[in-house]
Design an enzyme around this catalytic site. Sequence first.
Site, PDB file in Angstrom:
ATOM      1  N   ASP A 156       8.098  -8.220   1.427  1.00  0.00           N
ATOM      2  CA  ASP A 156       9.146  -8.553   0.470  1.00  0.00           C
ATOM      3  C   ASP A 156       9.210 -10.057   0.364  1.00  0.00           C
ATOM      4  O   ASP A 156       9.282 -10.736   1.389  1.00  0.00           O
ATOM      5  CB  ASP A 156      10.493  -8.079   1.035  1.00  0.00           C
ATOM      6  CG  ASP A 156      11.182  -7.068   0.170  1.00  0.00           C
ATOM      7  OD1 ASP A 156      10.617  -6.677  -0.869  1.00  0.00           O
ATOM      8  OD2 ASP A 156      12.297  -6.680   0.533  1.00  0.00           O
TER       9      ASP A 156
ATOM     10  N   ASP B 116      11.636 -12.731  -1.467  1.00  0.00           N
ATOM     11  CA  ASP B 116      12.849 -12.910  -2.265  1.00  0.00           C
ATOM     12  C   ASP B 116      13.077 -14.382  -2.555  1.00  0.00           C
ATOM     13  O   ASP B 116      13.081 -15.206  -1.631  1.00  0.00           O
ATOM     14  CB  ASP B 116      14.074 -12.359  -1.513  1.00  0.00           C
ATOM     15  CG  ASP B 116      14.087 -10.842  -1.424  1.00  0.00           C
ATOM     16  OD1 ASP B 116      13.444 -10.197  -2.281  1.00  0.00           O
ATOM     17  OD2 ASP B 116      14.734 -10.309  -0.514  1.00  0.00           O
TER      18      ASP B 116
ATOM     19  N   ARG C 146       0.817  -1.201   0.000  1.00  0.00           N
ATOM     20  CA  ARG C 146       0.000   0.000   0.000  1.00  0.00           C
ATOM     21  C   ARG C 146       0.854   1.255   0.000  1.00  0.00           C
ATOM     22  O   ARG C 146       0.357   2.352  -0.096  1.00  0.00           O
ATOM     23  CB  ARG C 146      -0.935  -0.001   1.212  1.00  0.00           C
ATOM     24  CG  ARG C 146      -2.219  -0.735   0.928  1.00  0.00           C
ATOM     25  CD  ARG C 146      -2.855  -1.228   2.203  1.00  0.00           C
ATOM     26  NE  ARG C 146      -3.025  -2.663   2.147  1.00  0.00           N
ATOM     27  CZ  ARG C 146      -2.839  -3.467   3.169  1.00  0.00           C
ATOM     28  NH1 ARG C 146      -2.486  -2.996   4.338  1.00  0.00           N
ATOM     29  NH2 ARG C 146      -3.020  -4.751   3.031  1.00  0.00           N
TER      30      ARG C 146
ATOM     31  N   ARG D 221       8.927  -1.694   4.144  1.00  0.00           N
ATOM     32  CA  ARG D 221       8.062  -2.348   3.163  1.00  0.00           C
ATOM     33  C   ARG D 221       7.018  -3.228   3.841  1.00  0.00           C
ATOM     34  O   ARG D 221       7.254  -3.792   4.905  1.00  0.00           O
ATOM     35  CB  ARG D 221       8.878  -3.150   2.156  1.00  0.00           C
ATOM     36  CG  ARG D 221       9.761  -4.233   2.686  1.00  0.00           C
ATOM     37  CD  ARG D 221      11.248  -3.896   2.872  1.00  0.00           C
ATOM     38  NE  ARG D 221      11.830  -2.807   2.153  1.00  0.00           N
ATOM     39  CZ  ARG D 221      12.380  -2.902   0.951  1.00  0.00           C
ATOM     40  NH1 ARG D 221      12.418  -4.029   0.308  1.00  0.00           N
ATOM     41  NH2 ARG D 221      12.916  -1.862   0.406  1.00  0.00           N
TER      42      ARG D 221
HETATM   43  N1  ROI Z   1      16.496  -5.654   7.321  1.00  0.00           N
HETATM   44  C1  ROI Z   1      15.998  -6.716   7.980  1.00  0.00           C
HETATM   45  N2  ROI Z   1      16.360  -6.934   9.249  1.00  0.00           N
HETATM   46  N3  ROI Z   1      15.126  -7.576   7.377  1.00  0.00           N
HETATM   47  C2  ROI Z   1      14.730  -7.397   6.089  1.00  0.00           C
HETATM   48  O1  ROI Z   1      13.927  -8.208   5.567  1.00  0.00           O
HETATM   49  C3  ROI Z   1      15.249  -6.293   5.372  1.00  0.00           C
HETATM   50  N4  ROI Z   1      14.902  -6.065   4.070  1.00  0.00           N
HETATM   51  C4  ROI Z   1      15.385  -5.035   3.394  1.00  0.00           C
HETATM   52  C5  ROI Z   1      16.349  -4.047   3.998  1.00  0.00           C
HETATM   53  C6  ROI Z   1      15.721  -2.672   3.965  1.00  0.00           C
HETATM   54  C7  ROI Z   1      17.639  -4.075   3.203  1.00  0.00           C
HETATM   55  N5  ROI Z   1      16.655  -4.349   5.374  1.00  0.00           N
HETATM   56  C8  ROI Z   1      16.151  -5.428   6.033  1.00  0.00           C
HETATM   57  O2  ROI Z   1      15.030  -4.867   2.134  1.00  0.00           O
END
Ligand code: ROI
Length: 163
Positions: free
Chosen positions: A96, A98, A84, A93
Amino acid sequence: MLHTAFVALGSNLEEPLLQVRSAFDELNSIPETTLIKKSGIYRSVPMGPQDQPDFINAVAQISTELSPFELLKELQKIENNHKRVRKIHWGPRTLDLDLILYDQEIINTEILTVPHPGLALRSFVLKPMMDINPKLATPLNKTIEELFINIDCSDLKIIDNDL
Ligand code: ROI
């Protein structure tokens, strides 16, 4: 053909724990894909800019008939359904997802790098991977537990081990 893949989940906005729990279910709803195993769920200190909330992180093992690129598209669909707020680089975020590993494949393209470049470096990916399978071989010529040896996990706290 069935393939084994690992997906790292991360959220630090809008009820992160609920975001991650519901993402597990949504992974299981991807076509031709089954959720095989969930790691514990962790709270982690942000990597990158510190002026943002702590993250909730976990990893899922899935089995899928999709190619890595088809799978990436499905992961992005799920992310978009959760999103959002506009994403700022290394900022907070809602969700995410990945793609960390896909069988023992090595993929280096503009849109997809597998193994994920963070795999060998990030406590919040390797610790949950240790929950799932420490003996797993990776294309980095080390098992998960061998990669994990050098990792400092003082930035991580398990919050949900009841999976
Ligand atoms: N930091 C943590 N601890 N966990 C995440 O999933 C994560 N993901 C990101 C960034 C902002 C780099 N930092 C993060 O994308």
